[in-house]
Design an enzyme around this catalytic site. Sequence first.
Site, mmCIF file in Angstrom:
data_model
loop_
_atom_site.group_PDB
_atom_site.id
_atom_site.type_symbol
_atom_site.label_atom_id
_atom_site.label_comp_id
_atom_site.label_asym_id
_atom_site.label_seq_id
_atom_site.Cartn_x
_atom_site.Cartn_y
_atom_site.Cartn_z
ATOM 1 N N CYS A 97 43.323 -14.467 24.434
ATOM 2 C CA CYS A 97 44.294 -13.812 25.222
ATOM 3 C C CYS A 97 45.017 -14.717 26.060
ATOM 4 O O CYS A 97 46.233 -14.943 26.160
ATOM 5 C CB CYS A 97 43.835 -12.554 25.707
ATOM 6 N N CYS A 192 39.451 -7.339 27.051
ATOM 7 C CA CYS A 192 40.590 -6.907 27.624
ATOM 8 C C CYS A 192 41.580 -5.882 26.816
ATOM 9 O O CYS A 192 42.078 -5.077 27.501
ATOM 10 C CB CYS A 192 41.463 -8.328 27.670
#
Length: 356
Positions: A97, A192
């Site tokens: 990410c 996340c």
Amino acid sequence: MEIAVLLSGGVDSAVAVHQLCAEGYKPSLFYIRIGNNESGYSDCSMEEDLEMCHAVARRYGLPLEVVDLHQEYWDRVVTYAIEKVRCGLTPNPDVMCNRLIKFGCFEERVGHLFDKTATGHYATTLEREGKIWLGTAVDPVKDQTDFLAQIDSLQVSKLLFPVGKLMKSEVREIALNMKLPNARRRDSQGICFLGRINYNDFIRHFLGEKEGAVVEKETGKILGSHRGYWFHTIGQRKGLGLGGGPWFVVDKDIDSNVVYVSHGYDTPLQYGTRVCLHDFHFITDDPWLGETFPVDVCFKIRHTPEFIRGKLMRAGESSVYVLESEVPLQGIAPGQFGVIYDRDARICFGSGEIRF
């Protein structure tokens, strides 16, 4: 200097904004939306995150923009994670990410308009011989350089980490003194994109279930059953449904859908000292050009406060490196990243994917 700040809704990025404002900057604030509401798998804390971000923006009189990158995130990061799990590996979506979304797609969409991008990560940057390197944080417990170990030289040269030279306790104290709206908000935990969604439920949605045997590695005895090797990772202890523990996952056979376990805290099968790192990625540069191997390094094979000492060797002329640890390592999980630092654990040089 024009600065973009990535806000998460947490206290760290809020204090990053405060630190920049205290230095006289007027940064522009951005919140990256990565939840995928259409799939039913959205982070249910997103509303609260956004509320906190708007409150911080109002507190300092700064503009806040929401950047929707959920499609890019699911195309690049979630697909990566699911495919790694399908192959029996243990992925690290947070690492990807940072590389692909926060400092990749965001840079392409918005960040290129700014001189610097700041975040609430616990990390630092330092300049040596005209190059920018990723440095570790002052607070070793909160250091997050292992999550940044796949970014590249251009990305690290543009980054600012305003809380990297603070202890977490100092960050909380600043937030309380400044009466920031999220001063007492708990740190986020877990992957996340999942938020509060159960990881196994998420994996089940994409890979389903397939019953297989749980086998004691030493004896070949079948101890029970599982619902798919993709729910289990090397080093796992909880969630096996076996009595008389502790039991640890020590191996998997993905072709036969067998999960192998071993009994006891000190079973040798859950420890190793040799780690193979494939497709090694240097953040800034290769610091060992012309060096004679092995070289002394510190490293991590998962997110922990401890930096472990070892020796690094290059496997031929390829991008494969072999790491020899000074101490036995529990739960070496293929698919995770082995992150390499200098011998003083001050500079993060890069990372490679752990494979057997």
